[in-house]
Design an enzyme around this catalytic site. Structure first.
Site, short mmCIF file in Angstrom:
data_model
loop_
_atom_site.label_atom_id
_atom_site.label_comp_id
_atom_site.label_asym_id
_atom_site.label_seq_id
_atom_site.Cartn_x
_atom_site.Cartn_y
_atom_site.Cartn_z
N ARG A 126 -7.87 -21.79 -11.10
CA ARG A 126 -8.43 -20.63 -11.76
C ARG A 126 -8.96 -19.59 -10.76
NH1 ARG A 126 -9.54 -16.78 -13.13
NH2 ARG A 126 -10.57 -15.86 -14.90
N TYR A 127 -9.30 -20.08 -9.58
CA TYR A 127 -9.85 -19.23 -8.52
C TYR A 127 -9.00 -19.43 -7.27
CZ TYR A 127 -13.94 -19.28 -11.58
OH TYR A 127 -14.78 -19.17 -12.65
N ARG A 129 -9.85 -22.56 -4.51
CA ARG A 129 -10.24 -23.92 -4.89
C ARG A 129 -9.52 -24.34 -6.18
NH1 ARG A 129 -13.63 -19.86 -5.92
NH2 ARG A 129 -15.24 -19.91 -7.53
N CYS A 172 -14.64 -41.53 -18.47
CA CYS A 172 -16.01 -41.26 -18.05
C CYS A 172 -16.86 -42.48 -18.33
CB CYS A 172 -16.58 -40.08 -18.84
SG CYS A 172 -15.67 -38.56 -18.60
N CYS A 177 -20.14 -37.57 -23.40
CA CYS A 177 -21.22 -36.68 -23.77
C CYS A 177 -20.78 -35.87 -24.99
CB CYS A 177 -21.54 -35.73 -22.62
SG CYS A 177 -21.63 -36.59 -21.04
N CYS A 212 -19.23 -32.36 -24.55
CA CYS A 212 -18.21 -32.20 -23.49
C CYS A 212 -17.29 -31.00 -23.73
CB CYS A 212 -17.37 -33.47 -23.38
SG CYS A 212 -16.15 -33.36 -22.05
N ARG A 237 -14.48 -30.56 -22.05
CA ARG A 237 -13.08 -30.90 -21.84
C ARG A 237 -12.64 -31.99 -22.81
NH1 ARG A 237 -12.87 -31.23 -16.07
NH2 ARG A 237 -12.97 -28.97 -16.01
N ASP A 282 -20.25 -24.64 -23.62
CA ASP A 282 -19.06 -23.92 -24.05
C ASP A 282 -18.81 -24.20 -25.53
OD1 ASP A 282 -18.35 -22.94 -21.42
OD2 ASP A 282 -17.93 -25.03 -20.92
N ASP A 327 -19.06 -19.87 -18.91
CA ASP A 327 -17.63 -19.64 -18.76
C ASP A 327 -17.17 -18.75 -19.90
OD1 ASP A 327 -17.65 -22.46 -17.12
OD2 ASP A 327 -15.92 -21.20 -16.63
N LYS A 372 -16.24 -17.89 -14.68
CA LYS A 372 -17.70 -18.00 -14.81
C LYS A 372 -18.36 -16.64 -14.64
CE LYS A 372 -18.18 -22.68 -13.00
NZ LYS A 372 -16.76 -22.97 -12.77
C1 PLP Z 1 -16.32 -23.98 -12.24
C2 PLP Z 1 -14.99 -24.05 -11.70
C3 PLP Z 1 -14.75 -24.10 -10.32
C4 PLP Z 1 -15.87 -24.10 -9.31
O1 PLP Z 1 -16.60 -22.92 -9.34
P1 PLP Z 1 -17.81 -22.70 -8.33
O2 PLP Z 1 -18.46 -21.45 -8.81
O3 PLP Z 1 -17.19 -22.58 -6.97
O4 PLP Z 1 -18.70 -23.89 -8.39
C5 PLP Z 1 -13.46 -24.16 -9.89
N1 PLP Z 1 -12.42 -24.16 -10.74
C6 PLP Z 1 -12.60 -24.12 -12.08
C7 PLP Z 1 -11.42 -24.12 -12.97
C8 PLP Z 1 -13.89 -24.06 -12.60
O5 PLP Z 1 -14.07 -24.03 -13.94
S1 SF4 Z 2 -19.40 -33.86 -19.88
FE1 SF4 Z 2 -17.35 -34.61 -20.50
S2 SF4 Z 2 -16.25 -34.92 -18.55
FE2 SF4 Z 2 -18.46 -34.79 -18.04
S3 SF4 Z 2 -19.19 -36.94 -18.03
FE3 SF4 Z 2 -19.57 -36.09 -20.07
S4 SF4 Z 2 -17.76 -36.65 -21.29
FE4 SF4 Z 2 -17.21 -36.88 -19.12
#
Ligand code: PLP
Ligand code: SF4
Length: 400
Positions: free
Chosen positions: A100-101, A104, A113, A117, A120, A122, A281, A318, A325
């Protein structure tokens, strides 16, 4: 207490996964009982006995309980209700990679996990028993990182990377560290919170060979900072891992400045730096756990200036759909022009900052740094391709 209580694998194997398991620790309410029956197809239930034991089983308002025990409110889709709120499917050039960036990537190396949670983000990926990537997916992910020289940092995520065995992790760390342009690895994990015994001497000694390795933990409440968690964090810090905390503001659980300050101060003392304080989110079925941005900003304003800057997490959210972000800072500006800015500071003092003459601004020589900067500025990232790995799961139609 079982004699193996302090063995992380025992904790893992004896995880609570069903209504019957949870009812041994919690006096379940009707709403919770209904949720076990009616939301089972939506998102797994799971916690370690260790983490469950931190909650008050008799109190439905207990903060830890609310993070792991489902309620019938999860059947309410919510106001914005997104299955993939971060639009990760749109930024997944190959399975398991989210780019996304520019500099990284996230590498989702497992979907398992230690606990699931309820808030979550995701949910579209986690807890689907996909575990470790298939060998083809894995080599494609490594190849993608290898062939993108702008990628300087790999963030191991999921799921919880520390739910994998030490051997698996060792292989992943070796493969990533063999890529010359990758300068550091981050590991996002909730294990120090939910199964702190996982942070063994062996694990730490294995991972420290690959420094710099940053550990991103996820504590949300001071009640999670037990003696065991403290030992795990100390072990990490003593082995040279920078440890950072990413918390989430949760409605009725930790959304008060007194709780955020208590958590952050204790973390800082354990050499963990509070890094992010996220807005939940709009993941499906999580409205009851979300706070408003207004509420979150008020918490930030209450803390700003009053507490050490070292323990002040960055309030961030996000942008739904994959906009990335955005951070917030309290607005102290009363007036702004080319010549000056007028502020009212955190405790009420008003004063101006007068700019030097704008026409005297000049830039330093950057010859030595230009090429490095340009690889990042011109990097290709993301992709319009929907990732199969993310989207073939739990088809929308069968959801509600
Ligand atoms: C949050 C996130 C990161 C890391 O972002 P930082 O601001 O560097 O901590 C990298 N990739 C994705 C897809 C993210 O959602
Ligand atoms: S927030 Fe989602 S990905 Fe993170 S530990 Fe909890 S269940 Fe796992």
């Amino acid at each position: 207490m079982d004699k193996n209580w302090r063995d992380w694998k025992w904790q893992w194997k004896n995880s609570l996964k069903s209504e019957a398991d949870f009812s041994r620790y919690f006096d379940l309410t009707d709403s919770e009982r209904q949720a076990f029956q009616q939301t089972a197809h939506l998102f797994k239930f799971q916690t370690t006995p260790y983490y469950a034991s931190l909650a008050d089983g008799k109190n439905p308002e207990d903060p830890i309980r609310k993070m792991i025990v489902p309620t019938i409110k999860e059947t309410n889709q919510g106001r914005q209700s997104q299955w993939d709120p971060l639009g990760e499917g749109n930024h997944s050039p190959v399975s398991r990679i989210i780019h996304r960036y520019p500099d990284r990537v996230l590498f989702l190396i497992t979907d398992m996990c230690g606990v699931y949670c309820r808030y979550c983000t995701r949910k579209h990926f986690t807890g689907n028993d996909q575990a470790f990537p298939k060998s083809k997916e894995y080599s494609e992910a490594i190849h993608y990182i290898k062939s993108n020289r702008a990628i300087r940092e790999v963030i191991l995520s999921g799921g919880d990377p520390l739910s994998l065995s030490d051997d698996r992790l060792l292989k992943v760390m070796e493969d990533i560290s063999a890529i010359s342009h990758v300068e550091l690895v981050r590991i996002g994990t909730r294990m120090p919170v939910v199964n702190p015994l996982r942070i063994t001497e062996e694990l730490v000694n294995m991972l420290r060979q690959f420094h710099p390795v940053y550990i991103m933990v996820h504590f949300n409440h001071p009640k999670e900072l037990t003696a065991e968690a403290g030992e795990a964090l100390t072990r990490l810090a003593n082995s040279g891992f920078p440890v950072m905390n990413q918390m989430v503001l949760l409605n009725g659980i930790n959304n008060h400045e007194a709780i955020v300050q208590a958590l952050s101060r204790r973390l800082l003392k354990l050499r963990v730096q509070p890094y992010y304080m996220f807005q939940v989110d709009p993941s499906r079925g999580t409205d009851h756990l979300r706070t408003s941005v207004m509420d979150s900003r008020k918490i930030q304003r209450e803390l700003w200036g009053r507490v050490s800057g070292l323990m002040m997490p960055n309030l961030s959210l996000d942008i739904p759909g994959g906009g990335g972000k955005v951070g917030f800072a309290p607005d102290y500006i009363l007036f702004e022009s080319d010549e000056k800015i007028k502020f009212r500071g955190w405790d009420g003092i008003e004063e101006e900052y007068v700019n030097p003459r704008p026409d005297h601004i000049k830039k330093p020589d950057i010859t030595e740094y230009l090429e490095e900067w340009q690889t990042i500025k011109s990097a290709k990232y993301g992709s319009g391709t929907k990732s199969q790995a993310i989207h073939h799961l739990r088809p929308e139609a069968s959801l509600f």
